[in-house]
Motif scaffolding. Sequence first.
Motif, PDB file in Angstrom:
ATOM      1  N   TYR A  37     -15.966 -21.284   0.635  1.00  0.00           N
ATOM      2  CA  TYR A  37     -15.382 -21.490  -0.694  1.00  0.00           C
ATOM      3  C   TYR A  37     -14.993 -22.950  -0.912  1.00  0.00           C
ATOM      4  O   TYR A  37     -15.301 -23.538  -1.964  1.00  0.00           O
ATOM      5  CB  TYR A  37     -14.168 -20.588  -0.866  1.00  0.00           C
ATOM      6  N   LEU A  38     -14.322 -23.550   0.061  1.00  0.00           N
ATOM      7  CA  LEU A  38     -13.854 -24.929  -0.107  1.00  0.00           C
ATOM      8  C   LEU A  38     -15.010 -25.914  -0.130  1.00  0.00           C
ATOM      9  O   LEU A  38     -14.955 -26.925  -0.845  1.00  0.00           O
ATOM     10  CB  LEU A  38     -12.876 -25.277   1.023  1.00  0.00           C
ATOM     11  N   SER A  39     -16.063 -25.644   0.647  1.00  0.00           N
ATOM     12  CA  SER A  39     -17.235 -26.513   0.604  1.00  0.00           C
ATOM     13  C   SER A  39     -17.894 -26.460  -0.770  1.00  0.00           C
ATOM     14  O   SER A  39     -18.313 -27.492  -1.323  1.00  0.00           O
ATOM     15  CB  SER A  39     -18.234 -26.094   1.689  1.00  0.00           C
ATOM     16  N   PHE A  40     -17.971 -25.256  -1.341  1.00  0.00           N
ATOM     17  CA  PHE A  40     -18.516 -25.115  -2.702  1.00  0.00           C
ATOM     18  C   PHE A  40     -17.643 -25.861  -3.704  1.00  0.00           C
ATOM     19  O   PHE A  40     -18.151 -26.585  -4.572  1.00  0.00           O
ATOM     20  CB  PHE A  40     -18.602 -23.637  -3.057  1.00  0.00           C
ATOM     21  N   LEU A  41     -16.317 -25.703  -3.588  1.00  0.00           N
ATOM     22  CA  LEU A  41     -15.403 -26.364  -4.514  1.00  0.00           C
ATOM     23  C   LEU A  41     -15.498 -27.880  -4.379  1.00  0.00           C
ATOM     24  O   LEU A  41     -15.465 -28.615  -5.376  1.00  0.00           O
ATOM     25  CB  LEU A  41     -13.976 -25.888  -4.242  1.00  0.00           C
ATOM     26  N   HIS A  42     -15.611 -28.352  -3.140  1.00  0.00           N
ATOM     27  CA  HIS A  42     -15.752 -29.796  -2.880  1.00  0.00           C
ATOM     28  C   HIS A  42     -16.998 -30.339  -3.577  1.00  0.00           C
ATOM     29  O   HIS A  42     -16.951 -31.397  -4.223  1.00  0.00           O
ATOM     30  CB  HIS A  42     -15.835 -30.021  -1.367  1.00  0.00           C
TER      31      HIS A  42
END
Length: 346
Positions: free
Chosen positions: A199-204
């Motif tokens: 999720y955080l990689s996508f958001l980044h």
Amino acid sequence: MTILAGNPQTGLLFSPPLDILGGIVNVYNFWGLVLSPAYLLWGPSDVYARISLAALGVLAVWNVFTLGRFLRSRWVGLLAAVPIAVYPSFVLVESTVLRESAVLFLLTSVVRLAIGPSSLSQARRIALCGAGLIMLPLLRWELWILEALAISAAAVVYLDARTDGDVRDRLHTHWVGTSALSIAFLYGIWQVSKRAARYLSFLHSERAVGRTAYLASVTFRQPLRMFAFAPVAVVYFLFTPFPWMVGTAADVVVAAEALGNVAFTVAAVRGIRSLLAHQLDWRVSTGWVALGVWVITGSILFGLGTANVGTAVRHRQMFIWVVYLFGAVGIVEWFSSYLLDSKVLY
């Protein structure tokens, strides 16, 4: 109702399917509902909303000053409150209809009620703290994770302090059960980390757009890569823009603020050492442990999900004010001899 481009929009508060990790309430529509009284009044509704949020920003500054004064002296409170009161990024954000002003007010109010001076009864303080802790995730859903971690850390310190170390003795005695619980806990962390990394990689990647984007090519869809990248993400989150990222006159101002953040962070190391050296009341020490966990975990979570200076400047306001508090203690410790000689420390 939500606010898009300064205009009120309507929408559902609850959007199925419900996901406790992704947020149960539509925060944008909820924020619009919070602001709706200003848009129901006759006259310049946007002005009413901006003035109300600016007032919350002023109250947040007062909360920080009160906490610093309670912690050590009025100089600590003044030094901690000055950046929030005068930094252009704080002032500009607090004069808009963004959620950051309300979030900062709620955070500082909860901490002040929990560990600071108050004329309210204990029951009222607990009720108001509970209301604030409920409101925060409604405005920004990720905060429930940070609240759970901070409260858990505070609970451990509280139990240890109130039982005179009996909890630690029992854990040492029942080391087999403790080891099993630790393994189960670490396994749970690993499973959550796998989902968080994706999720955080996508958001980044989604936020790595615009002139002020940084580390746009970085991906970390595996937990180990996420953990390795976390320190870098935290540094960029708290201290950007760096000198080589300055491209406009406005960037110079924000870069100067970032240098101030670096100075407060260095001083915070001294401040934390000073706090640890003093025998603080258990309620105060529990609160500062919770704040320390809040800053560390929050900077990691939001740092990993941030990839441009504008977003970093807005989001770090939820955490950097704690650094200002700790840093103010360190600065006063460094200059305490001069202040005492000048009779202006207290």
